[in-house]
Design a protein around this motif. Structure first.
Motif, PDB file in Angstrom:
ATOM      1  N   GLY A  13      10.508  25.878  -3.263  1.00 43.24           N
ATOM      2  CA  GLY A  13      10.235  25.207  -4.518  1.00 43.24           C
ATOM      3  C   GLY A  13      10.128  23.694  -4.408  1.00 43.24           C
ATOM      4  N   LEU A  14      10.177  23.192  -3.194  1.00 43.18           N
ATOM      5  CA  LEU A  14      10.125  21.742  -2.988  1.00 43.18           C
ATOM      6  C   LEU A  14       8.682  21.259  -3.107  1.00 43.18           C
ATOM      7  CD1 LEU A  14      12.420  19.783  -2.232  1.00 43.18           C
ATOM      8  CD2 LEU A  14      11.817  20.139   0.169  1.00 43.18           C
ATOM      9  N   ARG A  15       8.479  20.195  -3.884  1.00 42.38           N
ATOM     10  CA  ARG A  15       7.163  19.577  -3.955  1.00 42.38           C
ATOM     11  C   ARG A  15       7.219  18.245  -3.210  1.00 42.38           C
ATOM     12  NH1 ARG A  15       3.718  22.002  -6.817  1.00 42.38           N
ATOM     13  NH2 ARG A  15       2.284  20.269  -7.003  1.00 42.38           N
ATOM     14  N   VAL A  16       6.151  17.944  -2.503  1.00 40.40           N
ATOM     15  CA  VAL A  16       6.093  16.727  -1.705  1.00 40.40           C
ATOM     16  C   VAL A  16       4.995  15.838  -2.274  1.00 40.40           C
ATOM     17  CG1 VAL A  16       5.827  15.766   0.607  1.00 40.40           C
ATOM     18  CG2 VAL A  16       6.698  18.093   0.326  1.00 40.40           C
ATOM     19  N   VAL A  17       5.329  14.589  -2.529  1.00 36.38           N
ATOM     20  CA  VAL A  17       4.345  13.616  -2.994  1.00 36.38           C
ATOM     21  C   VAL A  17       4.358  12.456  -2.004  1.00 36.38           C
ATOM     22  CG1 VAL A  17       3.649  12.088  -4.882  1.00 36.38           C
ATOM     23  CG2 VAL A  17       4.810  14.250  -5.400  1.00 36.38           C
ATOM     24  N   VAL A  18       3.193  12.036  -1.560  1.00 37.18           N
ATOM     25  CA  VAL A  18       3.136  10.833  -0.726  1.00 37.18           C
ATOM     26  C   VAL A  18       2.394   9.737  -1.492  1.00 37.18           C
ATOM     27  CG1 VAL A  18       3.325  11.996   1.504  1.00 37.18           C
ATOM     28  CG2 VAL A  18       1.066  11.576   0.550  1.00 37.18           C
ATOM     29  N   ASP A  19       2.947   8.551  -1.421  1.00 36.30           N
ATOM     30  CA  ASP A  19       2.353   7.373  -2.057  1.00 36.30           C
ATOM     31  C   ASP A  19       1.664   6.556  -0.963  1.00 36.30           C
ATOM     32  OD1 ASP A  19       1.693   5.001  -3.253  1.00 36.30           O
ATOM     33  OD2 ASP A  19       3.651   4.689  -4.191  1.00 36.30           O
ATOM     34  N   ARG A  20       0.357   6.742  -0.858  1.00 38.93           N
ATOM     35  CA  ARG A  20      -0.381   6.093   0.230  1.00 38.93           C
ATOM     36  C   ARG A  20      -0.356   4.571   0.097  1.00 38.93           C
ATOM     37  NH1 ARG A  20      -4.265   8.453   3.151  1.00 38.93           N
ATOM     38  NH2 ARG A  20      -5.926   7.137   2.374  1.00 38.93           N
ATOM     39  N   ASP A  21      -0.193   4.064  -1.113  1.00 37.09           N
ATOM     40  CA  ASP A  21      -0.118   2.612  -1.285  1.00 37.09           C
ATOM     41  C   ASP A  21       1.184   2.048  -0.719  1.00 37.09           C
ATOM     42  OD1 ASP A  21      -2.575   2.247  -2.364  1.00 37.09           O
ATOM     43  OD2 ASP A  21      -1.890   2.180  -4.444  1.00 37.09           O
ATOM     44  N   ALA A  22       2.234   2.864  -0.734  1.00 40.03           N
ATOM     45  CA  ALA A  22       3.525   2.391  -0.231  1.00 40.03           C
ATOM     46  C   ALA A  22       3.649   2.569   1.279  1.00 40.03           C
ATOM     47  CB  ALA A  22       4.658   3.134  -0.937  1.00 40.03           C
ATOM     48  N   CYS A  23       2.766   3.369   1.857  1.00 40.89           N
ATOM     49  CA  CYS A  23       2.860   3.677   3.290  1.00 40.89           C
ATOM     50  C   CYS A  23       2.457   2.468   4.121  1.00 40.89           C
ATOM     51  CB  CYS A  23       1.938   4.860   3.601  1.00 40.89           C
ATOM     52  SG  CYS A  23       1.821   5.237   5.348  1.00 40.89           S
ATOM     53  N   ILE A  24       3.278   2.178   5.131  1.00 38.49           N
ATOM     54  CA  ILE A  24       2.953   1.073   6.047  1.00 38.49           C
ATOM     55  C   ILE A  24       2.594   1.585   7.441  1.00 38.49           C
ATOM     56  CG2 ILE A  24       4.338  -0.649   4.804  1.00 38.49           C
ATOM     57  CD1 ILE A  24       6.526  -0.201   7.006  1.00 38.49           C
ATOM     58  N   GLY A  25       2.409   2.891   7.559  1.00 40.86           N
ATOM     59  CA  GLY A  25       1.950   3.451   8.831  1.00 40.86           C
ATOM     60  C   GLY A  25       3.000   3.493   9.923  1.00 40.86           C
ATOM     61  N   ALA A  26       4.266   3.554   9.528  1.00 44.95           N
ATOM     62  CA  ALA A  26       5.337   3.563  10.529  1.00 44.95           C
ATOM     63  C   ALA A  26       5.344   4.849  11.350  1.00 44.95           C
ATOM     64  CB  ALA A  26       6.688   3.378   9.840  1.00 44.95           C
ATOM     65  N   ALA A  27       4.770   5.909  10.798  1.00 45.84           N
ATOM     66  CA  ALA A  27       4.534   7.173  11.514  1.00 45.84           C
ATOM     67  C   ALA A  27       5.784   7.973  11.838  1.00 45.84           C
ATOM     68  CB  ALA A  27       3.720   6.952  12.784  1.00 45.84           C
ATOM     69  N   SER A  28       6.925   7.573  11.340  1.00 45.19           N
ATOM     70  CA  SER A  28       8.109   8.387  11.614  1.00 45.19           C
ATOM     71  C   SER A  28       7.988   9.767  10.978  1.00 45.19           C
ATOM     72  CB  SER A  28       9.376   7.673  11.155  1.00 45.19           C
ATOM     73  OG  SER A  28       9.191   7.086   9.905  1.00 45.19           O
ATOM     74  N   CYS A  29       7.354   9.860   9.820  1.00 45.56           N
ATOM     75  CA  CYS A  29       7.159  11.172   9.184  1.00 45.56           C
ATOM     76  C   CYS A  29       6.309  12.078  10.066  1.00 45.56           C
ATOM     77  CB  CYS A  29       6.497  11.009   7.820  1.00 45.56           C
ATOM     78  SG  CYS A  29       4.909  10.157   7.842  1.00 45.56           S
TER      79      CYS A  29
END
Ligand code: SF4
Length: 82
Positions: A13-29
């Motif tokens: 039931g988990l929903r995942v949202v990514v905010d591309r504007d907040a992403c700095i490309g650290a790539a840890s995810c």
């Protein structure tokens, strides 16, 4: 939903949202869950398939993001993280 936001349904039931504007490309995810998160040509996160990992992995990936660009919600849309 603003264009910068991408959303997908994960396990339990988990929903995942990514905010591309907040992403700095650290790539840890992408390091933790490469089947869920990848980087595009501009080093911005792209959400692929959140069903390919378990919920604990999604939590670890979200908690690894230095800018809180990965948001977790329950099935009712209540924000769980951050
Ligand atoms: S960890 Fe956060 S900042 Fe880094 S690529 Fe993933 S979403 Fe973007």
């Amino acid at each position: 939903m603003p264009e910068a936001l991408q959303e997908g349904q994960g396990p339990d039931g988990l929903r995942v949202v990514v905010d591309r504007d907040a992403c700095i490309g650290a790539a840890s995810c992408a390091g933790i869950a490469p089947s869920v998160f990848r980087l595009d040509g501009r080093s911005r996160v792209v959400l692929t398939d959140p069903t390919t990992v378990d919920a604990a992995t999604l939590w670890r990936a979200a908690q690894s993001c230095p800018t809180d660009a990965i948001i977790l919600e329950d099935e009712r849309g209540e924000q769980l993280y951050p």
